[in-house]
Design an enzyme around this catalytic site. Structure first.
Site, PDB file in Angstrom:
ATOM      1  N   GLN A 314     -11.134 -47.078 102.197  1.00  0.00           N
ATOM      2  CA  GLN A 314     -11.334 -46.528 103.541  1.00  0.00           C
ATOM      3  C   GLN A 314     -12.519 -45.568 103.505  1.00  0.00           C
ATOM      4  O   GLN A 314     -12.596 -44.700 102.644  1.00  0.00           O
ATOM      5  CB  GLN A 314     -10.074 -45.768 103.951  1.00  0.00           C
ATOM      6  CG  GLN A 314     -10.296 -44.534 104.818  1.00  0.00           C
ATOM      7  CD  GLN A 314     -10.249 -44.844 106.295  1.00  0.00           C
ATOM      8  OE1 GLN A 314      -9.615 -45.794 106.712  1.00  0.00           O
ATOM      9  NE2 GLN A 314     -10.913 -44.046 107.102  1.00  0.00           N
ATOM     10  N   THR A 315     -13.456 -45.728 104.441  1.00  0.00           N
ATOM     11  CA  THR A 315     -14.551 -44.770 104.513  1.00  0.00           C
ATOM     12  C   THR A 315     -15.056 -44.654 105.948  1.00  0.00           C
ATOM     13  O   THR A 315     -14.962 -45.600 106.721  1.00  0.00           O
ATOM     14  CB  THR A 315     -15.717 -45.175 103.586  1.00  0.00           C
ATOM     15  OG1 THR A 315     -16.768 -44.219 103.681  1.00  0.00           O
ATOM     16  CG2 THR A 315     -16.259 -46.552 103.936  1.00  0.00           C
ATOM     17  N   ARG A 316     -15.567 -43.474 106.264  1.00  0.00           N
ATOM     18  CA  ARG A 316     -16.247 -43.268 107.544  1.00  0.00           C
ATOM     19  C   ARG A 316     -17.648 -42.727 107.293  1.00  0.00           C
ATOM     20  O   ARG A 316     -18.328 -42.282 108.218  1.00  0.00           O
ATOM     21  CB  ARG A 316     -15.451 -42.312 108.435  1.00  0.00           C
ATOM     22  CG  ARG A 316     -15.284 -40.920 107.893  1.00  0.00           C
ATOM     23  CD  ARG A 316     -14.564 -40.009 108.887  1.00  0.00           C
ATOM     24  NE  ARG A 316     -15.194 -38.716 108.976  1.00  0.00           N
ATOM     25  CZ  ARG A 316     -14.960 -37.706 108.167  1.00  0.00           C
ATOM     26  NH1 ARG A 316     -14.088 -37.837 107.173  1.00  0.00           N
ATOM     27  NH2 ARG A 316     -15.583 -36.553 108.330  1.00  0.00           N
ATOM     28  N   HIS A 320     -22.494 -43.951  98.814  1.00  0.00           N
ATOM     29  CA  HIS A 320     -23.434 -43.458  97.812  1.00  0.00           C
ATOM     30  C   HIS A 320     -22.949 -43.897  96.431  1.00  0.00           C
ATOM     31  O   HIS A 320     -21.933 -44.583  96.294  1.00  0.00           O
ATOM     32  CB  HIS A 320     -23.566 -41.940  97.918  1.00  0.00           C
ATOM     33  CG  HIS A 320     -24.030 -41.481  99.272  1.00  0.00           C
ATOM     34  ND1 HIS A 320     -25.252 -41.837  99.811  1.00  0.00           N
ATOM     35  CD2 HIS A 320     -23.420 -40.718 100.233  1.00  0.00           C
ATOM     36  CE1 HIS A 320     -25.383 -41.308 101.019  1.00  0.00           C
ATOM     37  NE2 HIS A 320     -24.285 -40.631 101.301  1.00  0.00           N
ATOM     38  N   HIS A 323     -19.326 -43.230  95.436  1.00  0.00           N
ATOM     39  CA  HIS A 323     -18.357 -44.127  96.056  1.00  0.00           C
ATOM     40  C   HIS A 323     -18.307 -45.467  95.318  1.00  0.00           C
ATOM     41  O   HIS A 323     -17.230 -46.047  95.135  1.00  0.00           O
ATOM     42  CB  HIS A 323     -18.719 -44.375  97.527  1.00  0.00           C
ATOM     43  CG  HIS A 323     -18.754 -43.142  98.361  1.00  0.00           C
ATOM     44  ND1 HIS A 323     -19.903 -42.681  98.953  1.00  0.00           N
ATOM     45  CD2 HIS A 323     -17.790 -42.253  98.693  1.00  0.00           C
ATOM     46  CE1 HIS A 323     -19.643 -41.572  99.625  1.00  0.00           C
ATOM     47  NE2 HIS A 323     -18.367 -41.285  99.487  1.00  0.00           N
ATOM     48  N   ARG A 409      -9.893 -37.441  97.483  1.00  0.00           N
ATOM     49  CA  ARG A 409      -9.763 -36.005  97.722  1.00  0.00           C
ATOM     50  C   ARG A 409      -9.933 -35.708  99.213  1.00  0.00           C
ATOM     51  O   ARG A 409     -10.841 -36.211  99.846  1.00  0.00           O
ATOM     52  CB  ARG A 409     -10.820 -35.267  96.899  1.00  0.00           C
ATOM     53  CG  ARG A 409     -10.791 -33.764  96.991  1.00  0.00           C
ATOM     54  CD  ARG A 409     -11.885 -33.173  96.109  1.00  0.00           C
ATOM     55  NE  ARG A 409     -11.866 -31.723  96.124  1.00  0.00           N
ATOM     56  CZ  ARG A 409     -12.467 -30.977  97.048  1.00  0.00           C
ATOM     57  NH1 ARG A 409     -13.143 -31.573  98.032  1.00  0.00           N
ATOM     58  NH2 ARG A 409     -12.418 -29.659  97.004  1.00  0.00           N
ATOM     59  N   ALA A 412      -9.256 -38.034 105.015  1.00  0.00           N
ATOM     60  CA  ALA A 412      -9.225 -37.853 106.478  1.00  0.00           C
ATOM     61  C   ALA A 412      -9.085 -36.391 106.881  1.00  0.00           C
ATOM     62  O   ALA A 412      -8.433 -36.068 107.874  1.00  0.00           O
ATOM     63  CB  ALA A 412      -8.104 -38.682 107.104  1.00  0.00           C
ATOM     64  N   MET A 450     -15.506 -37.003  92.349  1.00  0.00           N
ATOM     65  CA  MET A 450     -16.427 -37.606  91.380  1.00  0.00           C
ATOM     66  C   MET A 450     -17.726 -36.811  91.320  1.00  0.00           C
ATOM     67  O   MET A 450     -18.306 -36.463  92.358  1.00  0.00           O
ATOM     68  CB  MET A 450     -16.725 -39.047  91.769  1.00  0.00           C
ATOM     69  CG  MET A 450     -15.509 -39.947  91.897  1.00  0.00           C
ATOM     70  SD  MET A 450     -14.697 -40.304  90.336  1.00  0.00           S
ATOM     71  CE  MET A 450     -15.883 -41.418  89.595  1.00  0.00           C
ATOM     72  N   VAL A 555     -29.729 -29.106 139.223  1.00  0.00           N
ATOM     73  CA  VAL A 555     -28.738 -30.164 139.000  1.00  0.00           C
ATOM     74  C   VAL A 555     -27.794 -30.256 140.188  1.00  0.00           C
ATOM     75  O   VAL A 555     -27.441 -31.347 140.644  1.00  0.00           O
ATOM     76  CB  VAL A 555     -27.960 -29.905 137.694  1.00  0.00           C
ATOM     77  CG1 VAL A 555     -26.758 -30.832 137.589  1.00  0.00           C
ATOM     78  CG2 VAL A 555     -28.870 -30.079 136.485  1.00  0.00           C
ATOM     79  N   ARG A 556     -27.369 -29.101 140.708  1.00  0.00           N
ATOM     80  CA  ARG A 556     -26.472 -29.094 141.870  1.00  0.00           C
ATOM     81  C   ARG A 556     -27.110 -29.813 143.058  1.00  0.00           C
ATOM     82  O   ARG A 556     -26.435 -30.503 143.814  1.00  0.00           O
ATOM     83  CB  ARG A 556     -26.155 -27.648 142.263  1.00  0.00           C
ATOM     84  CG  ARG A 556     -25.062 -27.002 141.436  1.00  0.00           C
ATOM     85  CD  ARG A 556     -23.696 -27.456 141.886  1.00  0.00           C
ATOM     86  NE  ARG A 556     -22.607 -26.875 141.107  1.00  0.00           N
ATOM     87  CZ  ARG A 556     -21.332 -27.101 141.351  1.00  0.00           C
ATOM     88  NH1 ARG A 556     -20.982 -27.899 142.346  1.00  0.00           N
ATOM     89  NH2 ARG A 556     -20.392 -26.560 140.601  1.00  0.00           N
ATOM     90  N   ARG A 570     -16.501 -27.962 138.606  1.00  0.00           N
ATOM     91  CA  ARG A 570     -17.451 -27.298 137.711  1.00  0.00           C
ATOM     92  C   ARG A 570     -17.465 -27.981 136.346  1.00  0.00           C
ATOM     93  O   ARG A 570     -18.531 -28.135 135.733  1.00  0.00           O
ATOM     94  CB  ARG A 570     -17.110 -25.813 137.589  1.00  0.00           C
ATOM     95  CG  ARG A 570     -17.633 -25.011 138.780  1.00  0.00           C
ATOM     96  CD  ARG A 570     -17.445 -23.525 138.607  1.00  0.00           C
ATOM     97  NE  ARG A 570     -16.057 -23.135 138.833  1.00  0.00           N
ATOM     98  CZ  ARG A 570     -15.619 -21.882 138.745  1.00  0.00           C
ATOM     99  NH1 ARG A 570     -16.457 -20.916 138.408  1.00  0.00           N
ATOM    100  NH2 ARG A 570     -14.358 -21.593 138.993  1.00  0.00           N
ATOM    101  N   ILE A 596     -24.037 -22.053 134.361  1.00  0.00           N
ATOM    102  CA  ILE A 596     -23.147 -20.951 133.977  1.00  0.00           C
ATOM    103  C   ILE A 596     -22.227 -21.414 132.847  1.00  0.00           C
ATOM    104  O   ILE A 596     -22.049 -20.720 131.857  1.00  0.00           O
ATOM    105  CB  ILE A 596     -22.323 -20.461 135.189  1.00  0.00           C
ATOM    106  CG1 ILE A 596     -23.252 -19.851 136.240  1.00  0.00           C
ATOM    107  CG2 ILE A 596     -21.267 -19.447 134.749  1.00  0.00           C
ATOM    108  CD1 ILE A 596     -22.557 -19.491 137.554  1.00  0.00           C
TER     109      ILE A 596
END
Length: 691
Positions: A314-316, A320, A323, A409, A412, A450, A555-556, A570, A596
């Site tokens: 599992q990796t997100r 490298h 890994h 280690r 998640a 590692m 913007v308003r 808001r 604001i």
């Protein structure tokens, strides 16, 4: 009068199961053909079909044509499809129990199958197909037409991820979004109401207004954000959860610094809906389609390749060299084939986008032996729940046909809490997984941190280096890697593959070439707009990147003219500003925002949206309310004091003072040019502009 046989109700349910299954497989078959396939008389079939129609399981319609025997057409309804799924489980459970009894009678031993209340009952063989929640193609086409008349719920990206894994069996044994009873069991003790291990609440959160428009037992259509119907759901439960309790039990603390807790309190709907889901079609993915596999597709691949043992990684993050060494060791230790199974759904805010990560994975896949390694993408919405998430990931990988799972280690882990400490201990996830390993039905391969030993030119687990005082240990943290990428510094080959570094540099050029957002916040009249204008001119004078000013008043007028000044409006106004700023940042420009923005939760939402693409620099213009009221160039404070302006920030509505802004500037007795210069110095210090 004699009582009915004890098994008569089971026989009735088995017959209903066979009829619904046949209608799902062959909805256009004649009644006679259906009766023959089910093995009952035509008269009995007609009686059963009438009863099923009265129960709402079957829809009857007239069919044009000369053949009187085929004047009626029968199709499964949403409720009928859900009932078929329930009866399928019940039927399989009983057959497995019968098999176990026969096995014991013939051999004197049990089959080894786990009792029905545990989810591994159907997965003694990790290569056998698992149940999905989809109906057949023909039934799906009919349900699409029927669903046009249903109330619709447009799913959020996280809900789409959850629904996909519900439908394709990735979340087996779940048959839909959790009921209130199941939810309470999962939150309190990681178990569904029937005792099955399941650590993560899978809930459909909706607004109060939407929930109040529904009746219990009502069917609703679940659609993606473009309105495409993916599934239907029968609403069996509706309740307002105790989200603080959920945060404490599932994530370990009710702390908004945790991304999932922040989602619970500030993004998720107030009401939860539960009920079984009937899958019509899977969400469409236009990217990396050849890399996306359902659990059953992966199981079929493993069967074809003859893989009996499969260890999942599992990796997100990009892969490298550490890994690679970790995965090689895991496969050797388990004597198993390797599945690289990265998450490409929702991960932690600020993570490298999945497009870049997958390109990185593909760039280094040839470093692995092709005959024993495969890669597949998992469309999972992570919760970053540490120990519970590790157990959840194990169950999901078991469903995908894996026999082993790498838990490293701080698996998640979401990072630091509000006190600056780690949410979870480095090996808490391994401990909880080990405690439930047998019930999960997948073996854990645990690995420590590692590090690279220079003298031996290899990676080794940090805890196993006996001569650590006599060797040179090298390591680059994720923070250090991001710094080196941001500043264009060298990334050594012992740490990562040149192909990975090349892909990362394509997406993340040096910070002085990236887009970014400067977000001013403060009271009305604090000087935000004035400083923002001065900063814009100075940045335009420097050149190199386009600069856009998103001032509150501008913007308003041009983007939010229809909005009022309620908290809801808001918030919406600030989110619109954040969206535009994120697009500017993504495309390499500089966005300067000066609203604001009184609410911390909304500012955090904007930060997370922008930090996917570049830096977010929050500047608190810390002018006191007294000074702002003294200036009151527009006379707004006077009107607010008189009650003529409702919900005015600082007077009748709160302002959440930024806790850790990148910069805080004082404007009292300080000229505008000096304030703008302070911001420039900060941008230079962060590497966003050249010195």
């Amino acid at each position: 009068m004699p009582s009915a046989p004890a098994n008569s109700s089971l026989e009735d349910e088995d017959l209903l199961f066979r009829i619904l299954s046949q209608l799902d497989k062959a909805p256009d078959a004649s009644q006679r053909a259906t009766a023959t396939a089910v093995g009952i008389s035509l008269g009995r079939l007609n009686a059963q079909l009438r009863a099923a129609a009265e129960a709402g399981f079957v829809k009857v319609s007239e069919r044009a044509g000369p053949d009187k025997r085929q004047r009626f057409a029968y199709a499964l309804t949403t409720r009928g499809a859900a009932e078929k799924n329930r009866l399928t489980d019940q039927f399989l459970a009983r057959k497995f129990a019968e098999y176990d009894a026969l096995h014991a009678e013939l051999t004197g031993t049990t089959s080894g199958l786990v009792p029905f209340k545990y989810r591994t009952k159907l997965m003694q063989n990790n290569l056998a197909p698992i149940p999905e929640l989809y109906v057949s193609y023909d039934s799906a086409q009919k349900l699409k037409v029927e669903a046009a008349d249903l109330v619709s719920h447009d799913l959020s990206p996280r809900q789409i991820c959850d629904l996909e894994l519900l439908m394709n069996g990735g979340f087996n044994p779940l048959k839909g979004f959790l009921s209130e009873e199941d939810y309470n069991g999962v939150v309190e003790n990681m178990r569904l109401a029937d005792g099955t291990l399941w650590p993560m609440p899978i809930t459909l959160d909706v607004t109060e207004d939407f929930a109040s428009s529904l009746e219990i037992g009502q069917d609703i259509a679940l659609r993606d954000q473009e309105g495409v119907i993916l599934a239907t759901m029968t609403v069996t439960d509706r309740w307002e959860p105790n989200k603080s309790r959920e945060a404490e039990k599932v994530f370990g603390a009710d702390d908004d610094a945790h991304p999932a807790v922040n989602y619970l309190h500030n993004q998720a709907g107030k009401i939860y809906l539960g009920g079984p889901v009937t899958g019509i079609q899977q969400p469409v993915h236009y990217d990396f389609r050849g890399r996306r596999d359902t659990p059953n597709e992966l199981r079929a691949y493993f069967r074809k390749m003859g893989w009996r043992k499969v260890v999942a990684f599992q990796t997100r993050n990009p892969l490298h060299r550490a890994h690679q060494e970790l995965t090689f060791r895991a496969a050797r230790e388990a004597q198993a084939n390797l599945l690289i199974h990265p998450v490409v759904g929702m991960t932690k805010p600020g993570d490298v986008d999945h497009f870049t990560r997958v390109r990185c994975y593909e760039a280094v896949l040839d470093k692995y032996p092709a005959a024993t390694t495969s890669m597949s993408l998992l469309n999972l919405a992570m919760r970053m729940a540490g120990p519970r998430e590790a157990v959840w990931h194990g169950l999901i990988r078991k469903n995908h046909g894996c026999t082993h799972f790498i838990v490293g280690r701080d698996h998640a882990g979401p990072g630091k809490n509000s006190a600056g400490e780690d949410f979870y201990g480095p090996y808490d996830a391994q401990d909880l997984f080990r405690e439930h390993e047998e019930e999960i039905g997948i073996k854990m391969v645990d690995f420590k941190h590692m590090v690279y030993v220079q003298e031996r030119a290899q990676y080794e687990p940090a805890d196993e280096i006996a001569d650590k005082d006599d060797v040179t240990i090298l390591n680059i943290s994720g923070t250090e890697l991001r710094r080196r990428l941001a500043e264009g510094l060298e990334i050594p080959e012992w740490f990562s593959f040149p192909e990975v570094v090349k892909e990362l540099r394509r997406t993340k050029p040096p910070r002085s070439q990236q887009g970014f957002t400067v977000f001013f916040t403060g009271f009305s009249g604090s000087g935000k707009s004035t400083i923002a204008n001065a900063l814009m001119v100075k940045l335009m004078e420097m050149g190199g990147r386009p600069v856009t000013l998103l001032d509150g008043d501008i913007v308003r007028k041009n983007l939010s003219s229809e909005l009022g000044f309620s908290k809801e409006h808001r918030d919406l106004n600030i989110k619109r500003i954040g969206y535009v700023a994120s697009e500017i940042t993504k495309n390499g420009g500089i966005a300067i925002c000066a609203p604001i923005a009184p609410y911390a939760a909304t500012r955090r939402h904007v930060r997370e949206e922008i930090e996917q693409y570049g830096a977010f620099v929050e500047v608190h213009v810390a002018t006191s309310i007294e000074e702002c009221e003294r200036r009151d160039r527009k006379g707004l404070y006077k009107l607010a004091r008189e009650g003529k302006i409702k919900e005015f920030t600082g007077i009748s509505d709160p302002y959440d003072v930024p806790v850790n802004p990148e910069l805080s500037v004082e404007t009292e007795n300080v000229d505008v040019d000096n304030c703008a210069h302070q911001v420039l110095l900060k941008l230079e210090n962060m590497g966003l502009i050249a010195g």
